[in-house]
Design a protein around this motif. Structure first.
Motif, PDB file in Angstrom:
ATOM      1  N   TYR A 634       0.840  -1.205   0.000  1.00 43.95           N
ATOM      2  CA  TYR A 634       0.000   0.000   0.000  1.00 43.95           C
ATOM      3  C   TYR A 634       0.871   1.250   0.000  1.00 43.95           C
ATOM      4  O   TYR A 634       0.551   2.253  -0.633  1.00 43.95           O
ATOM      5  N   SER A 635       1.987   1.178   0.722  1.00 44.68           N
ATOM      6  CA  SER A 635       2.871   2.344   0.782  1.00 44.68           C
ATOM      7  C   SER A 635       3.449   2.659  -0.601  1.00 44.68           C
ATOM      8  O   SER A 635       3.479   3.810  -1.026  1.00 44.68           O
ATOM      9  N   ILE A 636       3.889   1.610  -1.301  1.00 42.57           N
ATOM     10  CA  ILE A 636       4.471   1.852  -2.637  1.00 42.57           C
ATOM     11  C   ILE A 636       3.419   2.451  -3.569  1.00 42.57           C
ATOM     12  O   ILE A 636       3.663   3.438  -4.264  1.00 42.57           O
ATOM     13  N   LEU A 637       2.220   1.862  -3.534  1.00 41.25           N
ATOM     14  CA  LEU A 637       1.189   2.386  -4.431  1.00 41.25           C
ATOM     15  C   LEU A 637       0.824   3.818  -4.052  1.00 41.25           C
ATOM     16  O   LEU A 637       0.628   4.677  -4.922  1.00 41.25           O
ATOM     17  N   ALA A 638       0.782   4.092  -2.748  1.00 39.90           N
ATOM     18  CA  ALA A 638       0.474   5.462  -2.303  1.00 39.90           C
ATOM     19  C   ALA A 638       1.522   6.426  -2.841  1.00 39.90           C
ATOM     20  O   ALA A 638       1.200   7.525  -3.298  1.00 39.90           O
ATOM     21  N   SER A 639       2.788   6.023  -2.826  1.00 41.02           N
ATOM     22  CA  SER A 639       3.836   6.877  -3.402  1.00 41.02           C
ATOM     23  C   SER A 639       3.575   7.100  -4.888  1.00 41.02           C
ATOM     24  O   SER A 639       3.700   8.217  -5.385  1.00 41.02           O
ATOM     25  N   HIS A 640       3.210   6.036  -5.574  1.00 41.59           N
ATOM     26  CA  HIS A 640       3.016   6.160  -7.021  1.00 41.59           C
ATOM     27  C   HIS A 640       1.852   7.072  -7.387  1.00 41.59           C
ATOM     28  O   HIS A 640       1.856   7.683  -8.448  1.00 41.59           O
ATOM     29  N   ILE A 641       0.853   7.129  -6.516  1.00 41.50           N
ATOM     30  CA  ILE A 641      -0.295   7.977  -6.874  1.00 41.50           C
ATOM     31  C   ILE A 641      -0.218   9.331  -6.163  1.00 41.50           C
ATOM     32  O   ILE A 641      -1.169  10.098  -6.180  1.00 41.50           O
ATOM     33  N   GLY A 642       0.902   9.581  -5.508  1.00 41.44           N
ATOM     34  CA  GLY A 642       1.116  10.916  -4.929  1.00 41.44           C
ATOM     35  C   GLY A 642       0.503  11.127  -3.552  1.00 41.44           C
ATOM     36  O   GLY A 642       0.418  12.254  -3.082  1.00 41.44           O
ATOM     37  N   LEU A 643       0.073  10.068  -2.895  1.00 40.67           N
ATOM     38  CA  LEU A 643      -0.443  10.219  -1.523  1.00 40.67           C
ATOM     39  C   LEU A 643       0.727  10.013  -0.551  1.00 40.67           C
ATOM     40  O   LEU A 643       0.854   8.972   0.092  1.00 40.67           O
ATOM     41  N   TYR A 644       1.605  10.998  -0.503  1.00 41.71           N
ATOM     42  CA  TYR A 644       2.877  10.807   0.177  1.00 41.71           C
ATOM     43  C   TYR A 644       2.764  10.665   1.692  1.00 41.71           C
ATOM     44  O   TYR A 644       3.510   9.905   2.303  1.00 41.71           O
ATOM     45  N   ASP A 645       1.849  11.402   2.318  1.00 41.22           N
ATOM     46  CA  ASP A 645       1.721  11.258   3.781  1.00 41.22           C
ATOM     47  C   ASP A 645       1.278   9.838   4.109  1.00 41.22           C
ATOM     48  O   ASP A 645       1.742   9.216   5.059  1.00 41.22           O
ATOM     49  N   LYS A 646       0.353   9.372   3.321  1.00 37.06           N
ATOM     50  CA  LYS A 646      -0.148   8.005   3.502  1.00 37.06           C
ATOM     51  C   LYS A 646       0.999   7.000   3.290  1.00 37.06           C
ATOM     52  O   LYS A 646       1.164   6.042   4.038  1.00 37.06           O
ATOM     53  N   ALA A 647       1.791   7.273   2.252  1.00 32.38           N
ATOM     54  CA  ALA A 647       2.909   6.365   1.942  1.00 32.38           C
ATOM     55  C   ALA A 647       3.856   6.299   3.138  1.00 32.38           C
ATOM     56  O   ALA A 647       4.341   5.226   3.506  1.00 32.38           O
ATOM     57  N   PHE A 648       4.086   7.428   3.760  1.00 27.59           N
ATOM     58  CA  PHE A 648       5.009   7.462   4.901  1.00 27.59           C
ATOM     59  C   PHE A 648       4.401   6.740   6.108  1.00 27.59           C
ATOM     60  O   PHE A 648       5.072   5.950   6.779  1.00 27.59           O
ATOM     61  N   GLU A 649       3.132   6.985   6.330  1.00 24.56           N
ATOM     62  CA  GLU A 649       2.447   6.315   7.458  1.00 24.56           C
ATOM     63  C   GLU A 649       2.529   4.783   7.285  1.00 24.56           C
ATOM     64  O   GLU A 649       2.832   4.043   8.215  1.00 24.56           O
TER      65      GLU A 649
END
Ligand code: BGC
Length: 767
Positions: A634-649
């Motif tokens: 989920y973190s990688i996909l969040a990075s790919h779609i620009g949801l960076y705070d989520k990616a970090f969490e």
């Protein structure tokens, strides 16, 4: 679990030990060197909650599978890596009080894992039954330099008065697994013993282990030649010493053990080898031997380290992940693999899961492609067994097992594990991934095609044509989300089967063109015909992928489940698997781990940004991450779609899964395979590393808490150092020829003359 650990960027420190956290901390302080390893058990034993475990990689036993109701196709044997002789043990009594932190008082407890050199150190003041205190310091490491060597230094200083210290370093073959289906003494049989060596063998698999110990004693650092009583009973050998220890005098016991197994060595040789190895090593002292191992660790860290400045917490966590993963699996031995718990617990039986191909292999691709190749060859060598596994289910082609040690299916749970046939596609995808990253197309010729073609043949036989809707369906499976079993048309399973069929079809044409002789040889060997390849393409085009609007439907009937989101579950009912009945879990829309999202991650280029975003938002709300394998994806996909705070969490959730006992199950062992995923959430997530058209692409993002992120990446004989700072990206070519690299889709050249620097695009989560 409340946070009981502290430390810094290189250490994990525990200052509060009690029976409540003993199992958890035994897992955290595990040590391994790829050859052998075990939990952070106390040398002197522990009378409270403990799981005493020490394993040799790949030394297993076909335990009896236990079923309430056996059905055809279920495996009869439950292979498991079994506890090997306990070589860390030293029984200790001080003034008649057994040293046991469960039964006696102690204070000033401190345990430190030094991840830089692999040293585990424990210190405390022991208070005996008369209230007298002794200072204890225990150090232990498993050598990275000499994989057969374990070294322990145990020091005792009586503080208040002189003490009579009785101690007995031992090797004990009376070990079993806590969940064994057979009786204890069925696993190991004694072969030989003398005062310092014990050889045992497993009954049916005939693995032999020879262990030899040497003990050195000193008083205030002066060697002491003391007599010992040799204790030999059954599969146990000990050396019992009794020492009258003056007040404030330091007794140091150094115990060295050399342990060899017969996996790759003639069984008649191992005793000789362990004896000569211990004779060589016991010439030195603990610190000297540690130095050699430390040097090896230094080299390893140079290769594997991921450096994060500005956030000690993340730095410590990522190093913990790197330390544990790389000490579990060192990659030289093609017959070994990575088990979800490595050497840190009995759970998952030390077996190989699909975790390897999806979570670990991609990490090794960027670190050392030979390791990745060895992991692929492990599966290639088990192709005959995979063909047999499919046959047992009445199907053609190859079905790789969900859980295995010898290529055969090794697990005894039907609906969850055995029905997870999605794992078969992971094997094919790993081959694709490897070839894309390395450019080693010879792998496809020499090994890969046989595997992917047999997997495609399996899918072609497993699908069912629905003539009404003119689609192929895959019924009765469990997807990666283990909370919903025996479902139809799991989107991920269907997507990956579709992909495999198409890939295998295309590769058949490619191979015919590239090496017709080899192609004909394979077709002859497995009786593949042109029409069969054509059929794969037809099926691939018509595999059913259910969608409702923009949402890919995880399986038929998903929307008919009671629709809950993660916010509907009270905190004290998490993890649900420990609080809810299986029936309740099955009837709601909450999911255990990345499923549709895993498909979107693996085949990212097949989907639009909007599809990825919509599905991420939808499924994230329903995903409990009750598998450690989930947050990283989920973190990688969040990075790919620009949801960076989520990616970090989600990165933190993955990185801290064990250190913070996120799923309340670290006590069973660490989540080793998910540690590969954690590293990928930095490499493929924050750095945005990707190989496309034979070039590396990156599109880095730096979490606001971090000042600098630095990694090393291997790509086709080049070694690159990539640093991301607040404003800048720098890339240095450390080894190999000049190359082009894409940064945020712009092409740059990297060469040895100068470090490539460019401005970093500053994203925030609204992008
Ligand atoms: C996960 C599986 C995984 C296994 C071993 C389970 O909890 O759901 O996907 O293969 O653990 O890590």
């Amino acid at each position: 679990m409340r946070r009981i650990l502290s430390g810094d960027e290189w250490t994990i420190v525990q200052e509060c030990f009690d029976d409540e956290n003993s199992l958890f901390s035994e897992s955290i302080f595990s040590l391994a060197n790829g050859y052998m390893g075990g939990r952070g058990n106390f040398e002197e034993g522990y009378g409270g909650k403990t799981l005493r475990s020490f394993f040799h990689a790949g030394v297993y036993y076909p335990d009896k599978a236990q079923y309430g109701w056996y059905k055809i196709g279920y495996p009869l044997k439950n292979n498991k890596v079994i506890n090997s002789p306990d070589i860390i043990g030293i029984k200790i009594k001080i003034n008649g009080s057994k040293l046991d932190l469960f039964k006696n008082s102690f204070k000033n407890f401190k345990r430190i894992l030094n991840m830089k050199n692999g040293l585990l150190k424990r210190s405390f003041i022991f208070i005996d039954k008369d209230g007298m205190q002794s200072d204890i310091i225990v150090k232990r490491f498993l050598s990275m330099h000499n994989k057969n060597l374990l070294a322990i230094s145990y020091s005792i200083v009586p503080i208040d008065r002189s003490a009579i210290v009785e101690f007995e370093p031992y090797i004990d073959g009376n070990v079993t697994n806590s969940d064994s289906g057979e009786k204890t003494d069925c696993f190991w049989k004694e072969v030989y013993k003398d005062e310092e060596s014990l050889v045992v063998k497993t009954k049916s698999t005939d693995f032999h282990i020879a262990s030899t110990m040497r003990v050195k004693i000193s008083l205030d650092n002066k060697p002491l030649n003391s007599e010992y009583i040799s204790v030999k009973k059954g599969k146990y050998i000990g050396q019992k010493y009794i020492i009258n220890l003056p007040k404030r005098t330091a007794l140091k016991i150094e115990k060295f053990v050399s342990s060899f197994n017969s996996r790759n060595i003639e069984k008649n040789e191992i005793l000789k080898l362990s004896k000569s190895d211990i004779a060589n090593n016991s010439k030195y002292d603990f610190d000297y031997l540690l130095l050699a191992s430390e040097k090896k660790w230094k080299k390893i860290w140079k290769k594997i380290d991921i450096k994060i400045d500005g956030d000690v917490y993340s730095q410590q966590a990522i190093r913990f992940n790197l330390f544990m993963l790389n000490s579990t699996y060192t990659g030289e031995d093609k017959s070994l693999n990575i088990s979800p718990k490595g050497f840190t617990g009995e759970m998952y039986n030390g077996s190989t899961y699909w975790d390897t191909e999806i979570y670990c292999l991609p990490y090794f691709l960027y670190l050392d492609s030979q390791i990745a190749k060895n992991l692929l060859l492990y599966r290639f060598n088990f192709l005959p067994q995979a063909i047999n596994n499919a046959k047992l289910l009445g199907l053609k082609g190859a079905l790789y097992p969900m859980i295995t040690l010898d290529g055969n299916e090794g697990h005894a749970e039907w609906e969850i594990t055995l029905m997870e046939i999605h794992r078969n596609s992971a094997m094919a995808f790993a081959i694709y991934n490897y070839i894309i990253a390395t450019g080693d197309t010879n792998y496809m010729v020499d090994f890969g095609f046989e595997v992917i073609a047999n997997i495609a043949r399996f899918w072609a036989d497993r699908v069912i044509y629905n003539s009404e809707n003119k689609v192929y369906t895959i019924l009765g499976v469990t997807g990666p989300d283990e909370f919903h079993n025996n479902v139809d048309n799991n989107w991920y399973t269907n997507l990956m089967a579709k992909w495999v069929l198409n890939y295998a079809y295309k590769q058949s044409a490619w191979l015919k063109n590239k090496n017709e002789e080899k192609f004909n040889e394979i077709c002859k060997k497995y009786n593949f015909k042109k029409e069969e390849f054509k059929k794969w393409q037809e099926i691939s085009e018509k595999i059913f992928l259910n969608r409702k609007g923009d949402i890919f439907v995880q399986f038929d009937g998903f929307f008919e489940k009671e629709q809950l989101t993660i916010y509907d579950v009270p905190h004290d009912q998490l993890p649900v698997v420990q609080h809810w009945s299986w029936d309740r879990i099955n009837r709601v829309s909450l999911i255990k781990q990345a499923d549709v999202i895993l498909g979107l991650y693996l085949l990212s280029d097949h989907f639009t940004l909007n599809e990825k975003k919509e599905n991420f938002i939808f499924y994230e709300l329903r995903t409990l991450h009750e598998s450690s394998l989930s947050p990283s994806i989920y973190s990688i996909l969040a990075s790919h779609i620009g949801l960076y705070d989520k990616a970090f969490e989600l990165f933190k959730k993955s990185a801290l899964y064990d250190l913070e006992d996120i799923n309340n199950n670290t006590e069973h062992g660490l989540h080793i395979t998910s540690m590969g995923g954690t590293c990928l959430s930095i490499l493929e997530g924050f750095i945005g590393l990707k190989v496309k058209d034979d070039k590396i692409q990156i599109s880095p993002y730096l979490p606001p808490e971090w000042k600098l992120l630095k990694v090393r990446v291997i790509f086709r004989e080049r070694l690159l150092s990539i640093s991301i700072s607040k404003k800048e990206i720098s890339i240095t070519l450390l080894k190999g020829d000049d190359m082009d690299i894409f940064i945020y889709s712009n092409k740059f050249n990297v060469n040895k003359e100068k470090c490539l620097k460019c401005r970093r695009i500053i994203y925030n989560s609204k992008n």
